[in-house]
Design a protein around this motif. Structure first.
Motif, short mmCIF file in Angstrom:
data_model
loop_
_atom_site.label_atom_id
_atom_site.label_comp_id
_atom_site.label_asym_id
_atom_site.label_seq_id
_atom_site.Cartn_x
_atom_site.Cartn_y
_atom_site.Cartn_z
N CYS A 168 0.97 -6.84 -0.94
CA CYS A 168 -0.14 -5.95 -0.59
C CYS A 168 0.42 -4.56 -0.39
CB CYS A 168 -0.81 -6.41 0.70
SG CYS A 168 -1.54 -8.04 0.59
N PHE A 169 -0.27 -3.57 -0.90
CA PHE A 169 0.10 -2.16 -0.74
C PHE A 169 -1.04 -1.46 -0.03
CE2 PHE A 169 2.29 -3.53 -4.61
CZ PHE A 169 3.60 -3.16 -4.34
N ALA A 192 -2.44 8.65 1.62
CA ALA A 192 -1.42 7.61 1.46
C ALA A 192 -1.98 6.44 0.65
CB ALA A 192 -0.92 7.12 2.81
N ALA A 193 -3.30 6.29 0.65
CA ALA A 193 -3.93 5.23 -0.15
C ALA A 193 -3.69 5.45 -1.64
CB ALA A 193 -5.42 5.15 0.16
N ILE A 194 -3.55 6.69 -2.04
CA ILE A 194 -3.28 7.00 -3.44
C ILE A 194 -1.91 6.47 -3.83
CG2 ILE A 194 -2.93 8.90 -5.09
CD1 ILE A 194 -4.99 10.48 -3.31
N VAL A 195 -0.95 6.61 -2.96
CA VAL A 195 0.40 6.08 -3.22
C VAL A 195 0.36 4.56 -3.29
CG1 VAL A 195 2.78 5.98 -2.37
CG2 VAL A 195 1.45 8.09 -2.09
N ALA A 196 -0.37 3.94 -2.37
CA ALA A 196 -0.50 2.48 -2.37
C ALA A 196 -1.17 2.00 -3.65
CB ALA A 196 -1.29 2.02 -1.14
N GLU A 197 -2.18 2.70 -4.09
CA GLU A 197 -2.89 2.33 -5.32
C GLU A 197 -1.97 2.46 -6.54
OE1 GLU A 197 -6.41 1.06 -7.36
OE2 GLU A 197 -5.97 1.17 -5.23
N SER A 198 -1.16 3.50 -6.56
CA SER A 198 -0.19 3.67 -7.64
C SER A 198 0.80 2.50 -7.66
CB SER A 198 0.56 5.00 -7.46
OG SER A 198 1.54 5.15 -8.46
N ALA A 199 1.27 2.10 -6.49
CA ALA A 199 2.19 0.96 -6.40
C ALA A 199 1.53 -0.30 -6.93
CB ALA A 199 2.64 0.76 -4.96
N TYR A 200 0.29 -0.52 -6.53
CA TYR A 200 -0.46 -1.68 -7.01
C TYR A 200 -0.49 -1.71 -8.54
CZ TYR A 200 -4.49 -4.18 -8.73
OH TYR A 200 -5.29 -4.99 -9.49
N SER A 218 7.67 12.22 -2.30
CA SER A 218 8.82 11.39 -1.91
C SER A 218 8.41 9.93 -1.76
CB SER A 218 9.47 11.92 -0.63
OG SER A 218 8.53 12.00 0.42
N GLU A 219 7.18 9.67 -1.33
CA GLU A 219 6.71 8.28 -1.24
C GLU A 219 6.55 7.68 -2.63
OE1 GLU A 219 4.25 9.14 2.89
OE2 GLU A 219 3.15 8.93 0.99
N LEU A 220 6.02 8.47 -3.56
CA LEU A 220 5.88 7.99 -4.95
C LEU A 220 7.25 7.71 -5.58
CD1 LEU A 220 2.99 10.32 -6.11
CD2 LEU A 220 2.91 7.81 -6.06
N VAL A 221 8.24 8.54 -5.25
CA VAL A 221 9.59 8.31 -5.76
C VAL A 221 10.14 6.99 -5.22
CG1 VAL A 221 11.98 9.15 -5.68
CG2 VAL A 221 10.11 10.72 -6.23
N LEU A 222 9.91 6.70 -3.95
CA LEU A 222 10.36 5.41 -3.39
C LEU A 222 9.67 4.24 -4.09
CD1 LEU A 222 10.66 5.86 0.47
CD2 LEU A 222 12.41 5.11 -1.12
N ILE A 223 8.37 4.35 -4.33
CA ILE A 223 7.64 3.29 -5.03
C ILE A 223 8.21 3.10 -6.43
CG2 ILE A 223 5.40 2.71 -6.09
CD1 ILE A 223 5.52 2.18 -3.04
N GLU A 224 8.44 4.19 -7.13
CA GLU A 224 9.01 4.12 -8.48
C GLU A 224 10.39 3.45 -8.46
OE1 GLU A 224 8.75 4.54 -12.56
OE2 GLU A 224 7.22 5.06 -11.11
N SER A 225 11.19 3.78 -7.47
CA SER A 225 12.53 3.17 -7.33
C SER A 225 12.42 1.68 -7.09
CB SER A 225 13.31 3.83 -6.19
OG SER A 225 13.52 5.18 -6.46
#
Length: 157
Positions: free
Chosen positions: A11-12, A18-26, A121-128
């Protein structure tokens, strides 16, 4: 990365931007075949988390680590036995204290009272995390991603 690779379900969650970052991770993890979910509504988050258990992973994103709804969701995920991962700028925040794994950013540059680099920086962590799971996960993740990419060709002109 190990927790994500072995997860039954991921779950993200985040609120507001921050929900946008979670949605991208999903979207990233879904395309490689992971069983995952995301929701930006705090009530839906709590309902989804109430179905988690051992072997599930809940990734929560909050720059401050102090968003009440995100902290509440993290607390509930822990109670259900899920592994909790936090992505926050503040390693001693309430969210970080609830997490099994804390991934920290370092975004402090402000413009008009807003930290403008926090989501990058959060998106970079998700990408990593995504790339690490994809590369370590063997052929099944890479094959699923290839099938997803092939399916998306249908929507291209």
């Amino acid at each position: 990365v190990q927790a994500l690779m072995g997860a039954r379900r991921i779950c993200f969650y985040g609120v507001c931007d921050a929900a946008i970052v979670a949605e991208s991770a999903y979207h990233k993890f879904n395309r490689m075949g992971a069983v995952c979910t995301s929701a930006n509504d705090p009530d839906v988050q709590l309902v989804q988390v109430s179905q988690l258990g051992k072997g599930d992973v809940c990734v929560l994103i909050s720059h401050s680590g102090r968003s009440r709804t995100t902290v509440t969701t993290a607390r509930r995920a822990r109670e259900m036995g899920a592994t909790v991962v936090s992505i926050t700028n503040y390693p001693y925040s309430p969210l970080a204290r609830l997490a099994d794994f804390v991934l920290t950013t370092a975004s402090f540059m402000e413009h008009s009272g807003e930290v403008i680099t926090k989501r990058i920086s959060e998106l970079v962590l998700i990408e990593s995390l995504f790339i690490s799971v994809l590369l370590r996960g063997g052929d099944s993740y890479q094959e699923a991603l290839a099938r997803s990419n092939e399916a998306l060709v249908e929507n291209k002109l």
